[in-house]
Write a protein that holds these residues in place. Sequence first.
Motif, PDB file in Angstrom:
ATOM      1  N   TYR A  92      -3.574  -4.317   2.548  1.00 58.40           N
ATOM      2  CA  TYR A  92      -3.120  -3.201   1.723  1.00 58.40           C
ATOM      3  C   TYR A  92      -4.225  -2.156   1.688  1.00 58.40           C
ATOM      4  CZ  TYR A  92      -2.499  -0.619  -2.623  1.00 58.40           C
ATOM      5  OH  TYR A  92      -2.389   0.372  -3.552  1.00 58.40           O
ATOM      6  N   SER A  93      -3.895  -0.891   1.960  1.00 58.82           N
ATOM      7  CA  SER A  93      -4.969   0.097   1.872  1.00 58.82           C
ATOM      8  C   SER A  93      -4.775   1.153   0.797  1.00 58.82           C
ATOM      9  CB  SER A  93      -5.262   0.753   3.231  1.00 58.82           C
ATOM     10  OG  SER A  93      -4.083   1.219   3.829  1.00 58.82           O
ATOM     11  N   ALA A  94      -3.569   1.593   0.511  1.00 55.31           N
ATOM     12  CA  ALA A  94      -3.418   2.621  -0.516  1.00 55.31           C
ATOM     13  C   ALA A  94      -1.972   2.763  -0.941  1.00 55.31           C
ATOM     14  CB  ALA A  94      -3.918   3.970  -0.001  1.00 55.31           C
ATOM     15  N   THR A  95      -1.800   3.400  -2.099  1.00 56.25           N
ATOM     16  CA  THR A  95      -0.465   3.729  -2.580  1.00 56.25           C
ATOM     17  C   THR A  95      -0.371   5.229  -2.782  1.00 56.25           C
ATOM     18  OG1 THR A  95      -0.446   1.671  -3.840  1.00 56.25           O
ATOM     19  CG2 THR A  95       1.252   3.278  -4.375  1.00 56.25           C
ATOM     20  N   LEU A  96       0.734   5.789  -2.355  1.00 56.16           N
ATOM     21  CA  LEU A  96       1.028   7.166  -2.715  1.00 56.16           C
ATOM     22  C   LEU A  96       1.940   7.061  -3.933  1.00 56.16           C
ATOM     23  CD1 LEU A  96       0.851  10.138  -1.864  1.00 56.16           C
ATOM     24  CD2 LEU A  96       2.850   9.765  -0.466  1.00 56.16           C
ATOM     25  N   TYR A  97       1.355   7.320  -5.100  1.00 56.95           N
ATOM     26  CA  TYR A  97       2.049   7.051  -6.370  1.00 56.95           C
ATOM     27  C   TYR A  97       2.518   8.382  -6.937  1.00 56.95           C
ATOM     28  CZ  TYR A  97       2.634   4.337 -10.743  1.00 56.95           C
ATOM     29  OH  TYR A  97       3.123   3.683 -11.842  1.00 56.95           O
ATOM     30  N   PRO A  98       3.827   8.647  -6.916  1.00 58.74           N
ATOM     31  CA  PRO A  98       4.303   9.952  -7.373  1.00 58.74           C
ATOM     32  C   PRO A  98       3.918  10.190  -8.830  1.00 58.74           C
ATOM     33  CG  PRO A  98       6.073   8.702  -6.368  1.00 58.74           C
ATOM     34  CD  PRO A  98       4.923   7.777  -6.528  1.00 58.74           C
TER      35      PRO A  98
END
Lengths: 361, 182
Positions: A92-98
């Motif tokens: 897992y590297s990142a989340t684009l969290y709206p």
Amino acid sequence: MKRPYYLFSSGRLKRQHNTLALEKTSGERLPDDSPEDEGVPSSLPDGGRTQFPIESVDSLFLFGEIDINSKLITFLGQQGVPAFFFDYYGNYSATLYPRENLLSGRLRIQQAHHYLSPKRRLTLAKAFVEAALFNIERVIKYYQPRLEGDAQQETQATLQALVRDRGALPLTTDIFTLMAVEGRIRDRYYKLWPHFLGKEVASKFPMNKRERRPPSNELNALISFGNSLCYSTVVRQIYRTALDPTIAFLHEPGDRRFSLSLDIAEIFKPLLVDRAIFRLLKTGEINSKHFEKHLGGCYLSDAGRKIFVQHWDERLSKTVHHRALDKKVSYERLIRLECYKLIRHLSDPAGNTYQGLHMWW
Amino acid sequence: MISKSLRIGGMLIGYYRLCPRKAWWSLRGIAMEQESDAVALGRLLDESSYARSDKHLEIEAEAPDGTPLVGKIDRANLKHGVLHETKKGRSCEDAHRWQLRFYLWLLYRNGVTRADGVPFSGQLDYPLLRRTEAVFLEAEHYLELEKNVAAISSLAIQEIPPPVLTQRSFCAKCSFEELCFG
């Protein structure tokens, strides 16, 4: 009905006429951590294109090498679709969290208050560990009747230690001890895995102890991959509630960006991740050819990840009958219900004291 | 502090009449309707029906105790002096009536009447059922609405949520069901 999309292909993900399109590339993906990497895509689009309706997308899991632009980010933000990125190795590297759309100032203050007050924080932290241990116990008890001889004895001893430690949780006075108890039980629990897997599988996939960054062997690779799926699945459920994903109780805020997800994931790992691993190895769906060695670590291959993710998705939609709601709920919905239970506790700690999910089936 | 910025609207009155706990969650800024297909359908129904009327009027007023009140009215026939409220089904009919009476009350508090001095009346529209129901604001309703507004004001400063309803059957259709019982 919205659902998560798992994309394994590489390419350019873009907004196109108010929906999503993936312009695929066919070349091989190159590791994204090489020192001379220029940041350009490993290969160029070859004309292949997949479109999928944004209305059906709950979230995106991106396992390939994906190029995006700010138009897409804005679009996903408007639609409230979080995207989870995984690196070349499947980490897992990142989340684009709206941007949060369900904010509740009062609830957030309560959440911070429960973190800042040592007593209140400990109450919640204990509940997470208690439920995690309970669910580990359920997994052990599921396999125990099939074991014989030494394996049976060893399992019995671990169970006794687990029950004793779980019983002693109310006396624990600090988070550090709580973490240590959980770690100790988990270590003993991992030692039982060869028994659960059976001689044949266990001889191919030895389990000594949990080693991460990088995972040292096949089982560790599976645990790492499964845990990151679990973490991001919880993040995606928290996003649909008014909870602040950054304020946690068992873990320190800052252990990861969305540390509340780590707290809740503890409860679900035994039933979602561990049981998925046993199933995939025992049926031979995942075997030795699905692993790759890189830089001293062991990782699931692309094909292996696909098998895992497919099984994961099926597992999340399995249902059980929920007594209080008197209806069937999916495993994934149980994660959401866990968030709601937490909201109830934060709103009324005395009247609605939180108890983590105990597998009842 | 909260009560100062509190503006009570028609939906909140409806919630309160149905279930004080639901109103409390809503006052806390916890919304659940985004998940509900019924609410999404209701919104679509509102957008797609009665295209030729005056829609989405906003009125403000003050309760006798000074609480600011606000009403977002689905549509109105100003010439005939009728406020309309569009609903999908009749399952919460009583709450719907009170929501509409609340809007009529706002007009009354502002001293708004028809050109000929007759007070406005209300009409609940159920386009899917092809039914309508007339709703009137009677003198005995004033006090009831006043009491509801006062109760909601104190609910807003209440630390913990009110208990769940004793009659669970009401909850089966509520979008907050999982939050209360899950």
